[in-house]
Motif scaffolding. Structure first.
Motif, short mmCIF file in Angstrom:
data_model
loop_
_atom_site.label_atom_id
_atom_site.label_comp_id
_atom_site.label_asym_id
_atom_site.label_seq_id
_atom_site.Cartn_x
_atom_site.Cartn_y
_atom_site.Cartn_z
N VAL A 248 33.30 5.10 37.64
CA VAL A 248 34.71 4.74 37.74
C VAL A 248 35.40 5.54 38.85
O VAL A 248 36.12 4.98 39.69
CB VAL A 248 35.43 4.99 36.39
N PHE A 249 35.19 6.85 38.88
CA PHE A 249 35.88 7.68 39.86
C PHE A 249 35.29 7.55 41.26
O PHE A 249 35.96 7.90 42.23
CB PHE A 249 35.90 9.14 39.41
N GLN A 250 34.08 7.05 41.37
CA GLN A 250 33.52 6.78 42.68
C GLN A 250 34.05 5.47 43.24
O GLN A 250 34.31 5.35 44.43
CB GLN A 250 31.98 6.73 42.58
N LYS A 251 34.24 4.47 42.38
CA LYS A 251 34.61 3.13 42.83
C LYS A 251 36.11 2.89 42.86
O LYS A 251 36.61 2.14 43.71
CB LYS A 251 33.96 2.09 41.91
N PHE A 252 36.86 3.50 41.95
CA PHE A 252 38.26 3.14 41.77
C PHE A 252 39.24 4.28 42.04
O PHE A 252 40.44 4.16 41.74
CB PHE A 252 38.49 2.58 40.36
N GLY A 253 38.77 5.36 42.61
CA GLY A 253 39.67 6.44 42.96
C GLY A 253 40.04 7.31 41.79
O GLY A 253 39.30 7.40 40.80
N ARG A 254 41.20 7.96 41.88
CA ARG A 254 41.61 8.94 40.87
C ARG A 254 42.81 8.47 40.04
O ARG A 254 42.83 8.65 38.83
CB ARG A 254 41.99 10.27 41.53
N ARG A 255 43.78 7.87 40.69
CA ARG A 255 45.04 7.58 40.03
C ARG A 255 44.93 6.50 38.94
O ARG A 255 45.27 6.75 37.77
CB ARG A 255 46.10 7.15 41.06
N PHE B 286 53.69 9.10 39.00
CA PHE B 286 54.79 9.59 39.85
C PHE B 286 54.44 10.83 40.67
O PHE B 286 55.13 11.12 41.65
CB PHE B 286 56.01 9.89 38.98
N PHE B 287 53.36 11.55 40.34
CA PHE B 287 53.15 12.83 41.01
C PHE B 287 51.76 13.05 41.59
O PHE B 287 51.62 13.88 42.49
CB PHE B 287 53.46 13.98 40.03
N LEU B 288 50.73 12.36 41.12
CA LEU B 288 49.38 12.61 41.60
C LEU B 288 49.07 11.77 42.82
O LEU B 288 49.22 10.55 42.81
CB LEU B 288 48.35 12.33 40.50
N TYR B 289 48.59 12.42 43.89
CA TYR B 289 48.22 11.73 45.12
C TYR B 289 46.75 11.28 45.03
O TYR B 289 45.92 11.96 44.44
CB TYR B 289 48.38 12.65 46.33
N GLU B 290 46.46 10.14 45.66
CA GLU B 290 45.10 9.60 45.66
C GLU B 290 44.25 10.33 46.70
O GLU B 290 44.50 10.23 47.90
CB GLU B 290 45.13 8.10 45.96
N SER B 291 43.24 11.05 46.25
CA SER B 291 42.42 11.88 47.14
C SER B 291 41.02 11.34 47.36
O SER B 291 40.22 11.95 48.07
CB SER B 291 42.34 13.30 46.59
N ALA B 292 40.71 10.20 46.78
CA ALA B 292 39.36 9.64 46.92
C ALA B 292 39.06 9.31 48.38
O ALA B 292 39.89 8.76 49.10
CB ALA B 292 39.21 8.37 46.08
N GLY B 293 37.85 9.66 48.84
CA GLY B 293 37.42 9.34 50.18
C GLY B 293 37.87 10.29 51.26
O GLY B 293 37.51 10.12 52.43
N CYS C 110 54.58 10.57 52.85
CA CYS C 110 53.63 10.10 51.85
C CYS C 110 54.14 10.43 50.45
O CYS C 110 54.60 11.54 50.20
CB CYS C 110 52.25 10.74 52.09
N HIS C 111 54.05 9.45 49.56
CA HIS C 111 54.44 9.64 48.17
C HIS C 111 53.25 9.32 47.27
O HIS C 111 52.32 8.62 47.67
CB HIS C 111 55.63 8.75 47.82
N ALA C 112 53.31 9.82 46.05
CA ALA C 112 52.17 9.64 45.14
C ALA C 112 51.81 8.17 44.97
O ALA C 112 50.64 7.79 45.05
CB ALA C 112 52.51 10.27 43.77
N TRP C 113 52.81 7.31 44.75
CA TRP C 113 52.53 5.91 44.47
C TRP C 113 52.08 5.12 45.70
O TRP C 113 51.57 4.02 45.57
CB TRP C 113 53.76 5.25 43.85
N SER C 114 52.24 5.70 46.90
CA SER C 114 51.78 5.02 48.12
C SER C 114 50.62 5.76 48.78
O SER C 114 50.18 5.38 49.86
CB SER C 114 52.94 4.90 49.12
N SER C 115 50.11 6.80 48.13
CA SER C 115 49.12 7.67 48.76
C SER C 115 47.75 7.03 48.93
O SER C 115 46.93 7.50 49.71
CB SER C 115 48.97 8.96 47.95
#
Length: 554
Positions: free
Chosen positions: A359-366, A484-491, A506-511
């Protein structure tokens, strides 16, 4: 040394896989200690020795049916582990900063050994057993901060998510193993029932302490100490290629190996240069003290609080309500053999955590964390509502639905929040304060672990299964915090993650679409990097010297 596979056109070596497997034994130790106490508390010999029983002429003559743990005593025995882990993760940060991630793990395994000895030599004083759990917790807590940090700093960015999630996978493996061993050992006579479970606990830190010696040190820690050549070699090892022969003054191997090294020198150089550039920039900001973790500049305070919130709400999902007191819970819903039910729940937890690696490899973190929180909340509402509306000891259907709801909750937790919290901790913080921020975040996990372990008996005595409603609400709150607060760091590399959090646009929901300067978005970045890497594709010359084998890619 050759890569075992390729991801996005770049090599991944066997060492990267070993980094995940061996260092994750720290998670196994955590899980094993978590899982064993639930069953040990209801073993007959353990109750005779440490519970409150009717007086008898000797230990052997005590009628176990008269034995019971008071709410305070059972809460202390279970929760004292968390006091040790809370202190351990805070003390572990400076140790890993001074001595490196690997040697810190060895020292922490030694502390674990001491705690195990104190517990296994306990005879009739429950306080000694509880103190042993505190000391054991010191080692586990320090490892819980060191292992995810080491994995994130050492692993190639292409597999960093699954490698960090492997820590939680081994936690669930340890829990399941503890359940299975406890179920078998209950047939033994006397103290062997629980001492066998404890004695086998010496195996896991031994594997970690010895195995970690054969793995490279974190290249980022080495670079902060000015040991760039060793850092370069560390990067090359996890990539499955060796460093530049000229730099390290090592003798040339076969022509095939030399060609491999030369082919990938550019990739290794770029990774090392990115690490060095970040370290040089951060060196102007200070040494990275505990106070620096709470400074608002460069979103340091933001990320400290975010990490602490993620780890707090991982505990407030309610998972340890089932893991610590599962045998008691399932006994209260009328099940004749709560040991077996524990194994079923542990197996669900273990299998679904493997799904979490994907899941975390394919779909990111958020989105896994957001959807996981919603899923868990729904099933906890079912659990609480059924246990409140009907008496599960009298209604067989109510008990079965509650067990189903528990398994569905564990399915969601094991594949999202369980591994996800450790992935986030490994890749969110800047290099200069990473150890201390990781320690603070992990300390939040252990603080709430302690509070829940200690107060759960009191709370369940007062509100019974309505406790499920409390955890359901906490899961909803956790999902909102992630959105609202976690940024997407996958990849992204750890250095790119640092740039993302400091980008004011950059905002969490658009990261999820953010990319460093020079790229249109995350997809464009991935595409261009893959093209660059493919220019350095390895062509393996066959042993006959005439054929060319095409590169294997994933």
């Amino acid at each position: 040394m050759a890569p075992v596979t390729y991801i996005d056109g770049v090599p991944i070596g066997a060492t990267a896989i070993l980094v995940a497997l061996i260092s994750s034994m720290g998670g196994f130790m955590f899980g094993y200690d978590t899982g064993q106490i639930s069953d040990i508390l209801i073993m007959e010999d353990f109750k005779r020795r440490f519970a409150e029983c009717a007086p008898a002429a000797s230990l052997e003559l005590i009628d176990v049916s008269t034995c019971s743990f008071s709410t305070v005593r059972s809460g202390c025995i279970v929760a004292f582990l968390s006091i040790g882990t809370l202190l351990g993760c805070l003390f572990g940060a400076p140790v890993s900063e001074v001595f490196g991630r690997r040697y810190a793990m060895v020292a922490e395994c030694c502390v674990f050994f001491v705690g195990e000895v104190i517990q296994i030599t306990s005879s009739q004083h429950w306080v000694q057993y509880a103190i042993g759990r505190i000391v054991t917790g010191l080692g586990i807590g320090a490892l819980s901060a060191a292992v995810p940090m080491y994995q994130a700093e050492t692993s190639p960015s292409q597999i960093r998510g699954p490698v960090n999630a492997m820590y939680q996978f081994f936690v669930t493996f340890g829990i399941l193993m503890a359940y299975c061993i406890s179920t078998g050992s209950r047939e033994l006579e006397g103290a062997g029932q629980w001492r066998l479970v404890l004695g086998l606990g010496f195996c896991w830190p031994t594997i970690l302490a010895i195995g970690i010696q054969f793995l490279p040190e974190s290249p980022r820690w080495l670079a902060t100490k000015g040991r760039d050549e060793e850092a370069r070699r560390s990067i090359a090892r996890v990539r499955g290629v060796t460093g530049n022969s000229g730099v390290f003054k090592i003798s040339k191997g076969s022509e095939k190996e030399d060609a491999l090294k030369e082919r990938w020198n550019g990739l290794i150089d770029r990774e090392l240069e990115e690490i060095r550039s970040t370290i040089e920039y951060e060196s102007h900001l200070g040494t990275g003290t505990w106070i620096d973790c709470f400074r608002p500049q460069n979103k340091i305070l933001y990320r400290t609080l975010l990490g602490m919130a993620i780890q707090t709400f991982q505990q407030l999902t309610g998972a340890n309500y089932f893991f610590y007191y599962g045998a008691t819970i399932f006994g209260s819903v009328g099940l004749s053999d709560s040991f077996i039910t524990q194994i079923i729940l542990g197996a669900v937890n273990f299998v679904c955590t493997f799904f979490g690696l994907i899941v975390f490899q394919k779909f990111g973190r958020r989105w896994p964390l957001i959807l996981g929180g919603l899923w868990q909340s729904a099933w906890l509402f079912v659990f609480g509502a059924m246990g409140t509306a009907l008496d599960p000891t009298e209604s067989k259907i109510a008990g079965q639905i509650m067990i189903l709801a528990s398994c569905m909750f564990i399915l969601g937790f094991a594949s999202t929040w369980a591994p996800g919290a450790w992935v986030i901790i490994g890749e969110t913080f800047p290099m200069r304060t990473r150890a201390k921020q990781s320690a603070l975040a992990t300390a939040s996990n252990w603080l709430w672990n302690f509070l829940l372990a200690f107060f759960t008996p009191f709370i369940t005595k007062a509100i019974k299964f309505q406790y499920g409603f409390v955890f359901a609400a906490c899961n909803l709150m956790g999902a909102l915090i992630v959105y609202f607060f976690l940024y997407e760091s996958a990849g992204l590399t750890l250095e790119a993650v640092e740039m993302m959090y400091n980008d004011p646009n950059c905002h969490a929901w658009s990261s999820a679409t953010w990319a460093p300067a020079g790229y249109k978005d995350r997809a464009d970045m991935t595409s261009q990097i893959n093209k660059e890497n493919n220019k350095e594709t390895v062509e393996h010359v066959s042993d006959a010297g005439s054929d060319v084998a095409q590169e294997h890619r994933i």
